[in-house]
Scaffold this active site. Structure first.
Site, short mmCIF file in Angstrom:
data_model
loop_
_atom_site.label_atom_id
_atom_site.label_comp_id
_atom_site.label_asym_id
_atom_site.label_seq_id
_atom_site.Cartn_x
_atom_site.Cartn_y
_atom_site.Cartn_z
N GLU A 137 -69.54 30.65 9.53
CA GLU A 137 -70.34 29.46 9.19
C GLU A 137 -71.59 29.82 8.39
O GLU A 137 -72.46 28.98 8.18
CB GLU A 137 -70.73 28.70 10.46
CG GLU A 137 -69.55 28.16 11.25
CD GLU A 137 -68.69 27.21 10.42
OE1 GLU A 137 -69.26 26.31 9.79
OE2 GLU A 137 -67.46 27.38 10.43
N ARG B 32 -69.88 40.10 -18.59
CA ARG B 32 -69.57 39.97 -20.02
C ARG B 32 -70.78 39.53 -20.82
O ARG B 32 -70.76 39.56 -22.06
CB ARG B 32 -68.37 39.06 -20.26
CG ARG B 32 -68.48 37.70 -19.64
CD ARG B 32 -67.13 37.01 -19.61
NE ARG B 32 -66.60 36.73 -20.95
CZ ARG B 32 -67.06 35.79 -21.74
NH1 ARG B 32 -68.07 35.03 -21.36
NH2 ARG B 32 -66.53 35.60 -22.93
N ASP C 46 -68.14 30.89 -26.66
CA ASP C 46 -67.36 30.33 -25.56
C ASP C 46 -67.68 28.89 -25.23
O ASP C 46 -68.76 28.42 -25.48
CB ASP C 46 -67.65 31.11 -24.28
CG ASP C 46 -66.78 32.33 -24.18
OD1 ASP C 46 -65.81 32.39 -24.94
OD2 ASP C 46 -67.10 33.19 -23.37
N PRO D 249 -71.47 27.58 -0.01
CA PRO D 249 -71.18 26.22 -0.52
C PRO D 249 -72.42 25.33 -0.52
O PRO D 249 -72.41 24.28 -1.16
CB PRO D 249 -70.11 25.69 0.45
CG PRO D 249 -70.13 26.60 1.63
CD PRO D 249 -70.69 27.91 1.18
N1 ADE Z 1 -68.67 30.68 0.16
C1 ADE Z 1 -67.91 29.73 0.74
N2 ADE Z 1 -67.70 28.72 -0.10
C2 ADE Z 1 -68.34 29.03 -1.26
C3 ADE Z 1 -68.49 28.36 -2.50
N3 ADE Z 1 -67.95 27.17 -2.75
N4 ADE Z 1 -69.22 28.97 -3.44
C4 ADE Z 1 -69.79 30.16 -3.20
N5 ADE Z 1 -69.69 30.82 -2.06
C5 ADE Z 1 -68.96 30.26 -1.08
#
Ligand code: ADE
Length: 236
Positions: free
Chosen positions: A119, A161, A176, A92
């Site tokens: 984490e 793809r 697309d 994230p």
């Molecule tokens: N791992 C945990 N959350 C994630 C996210 N939002 N994007 C990619 N990998 C992740």
């Protein structure tokens, strides 16, 4: 030898089974693509096959140990080898995944995905890998998944793809939503037969056979849809 290769390291190898389905499965069967999923725990050497520990500095949760990951990298891509993969770490805290990044990854000969859990992975792992390979930390969006596995499935579906020779109909990828050929607008709604279905009609213009009018209509629908749902795409 396949044209392109993908390695995925995870503590949940069975999570990646869907990669063998459909589009990717056919590319693998044709010998164009090699996809191998590896269990991170096979690079541990203690009885508990430990892959994590508590975070320095305190805080909740567990952090993945750098050592099993480094052993995995060294085994799959030996440091002395001139051929090195592009390392993708879904997290994230990564840069946001886009169609543009998908197109870039589709051109790579070798992708290596590291699926973190808990984490995350000890930050020194990406420093270590960065000494010899390009490292890309990628986020799917502003939400937190339990681990990188589902993110790899998403990234690989978008990438596959666009891989040369994987998709049967290259033109449909080019048109697309989110690709440059539609000016960064969302795609207009689509319809198929019958022209009247449960009392609902296909827009008249699409039945007219008039290509200019159809193109105008689609363009106007694209702009309208984008204004309503994704005004951020119209900025600039
Ligand atoms: N791992 C945990 N959350 C994630 C996210 N939002 N994007 C990619 N990998 C992740």
């Amino acid at each position: 030898m396949p044209d392109q290769a993908v390695d995925i390291v995870t503590i949940f190898p069975e999570y990646l089974a869907p990669l063998r389905e459909s589009l990717l499965g056919r590319a693998i069967a044709r010998g164009q693509l090699r996809v191998d999923v590896h269990d991170l725990r096979s690079w541990t050497d203690d009885a508990h096959r430990t892959v994590d520990d508590t975070p320095y500095g305190g805080g909740p949760g567990m952090v993945m140990l750098a050592e099993p990951w480094a052993r995995a990298l060294d085994d799959l891509a030996p440091p002395e080898s001139s051929a090195q993969p592009r390392l993708i770490v879904p997290t994230p805290t990564g840069r946001r995944f886009t169609q543009e990044i998908a197109a870039e990854l589709a051109q790579q000969k070798w992708l290596l995905f590291a699926c973190g859990r808990y984490e995350g992975i000890d930050a020194r792992l990406t420093d270590y890998a960065g000494q010899r390979m390009v490292v890309d930390e990628i986020s799917l969006g502003d939400y937190v998944l339990c681990g990188g596995e589902v993110a790899v499935l998403v990234i690989m579906e978008a990438v596959a793809r666009l891989m040369p020779g994987v998709l049967g109909n290259a033109a449909s990828a080019a048109e697309d939503s989110f690709t440059d050929t539609v000016d960064g607008l969302l795609e207009a709604p689509v319809y198929t037969k019958p022209a009247t279905w449960r009392g609902l009609n296909v827009p008249e213009v699409l039945l007219s056979g008039h290509h200019g009018n159809i193109a105008d209509w689609r363009r106007q629908q694209s702009v309208e849809l984008t204004r309503r749902r994704r005004p951020d795409l119209l900025e600039g």
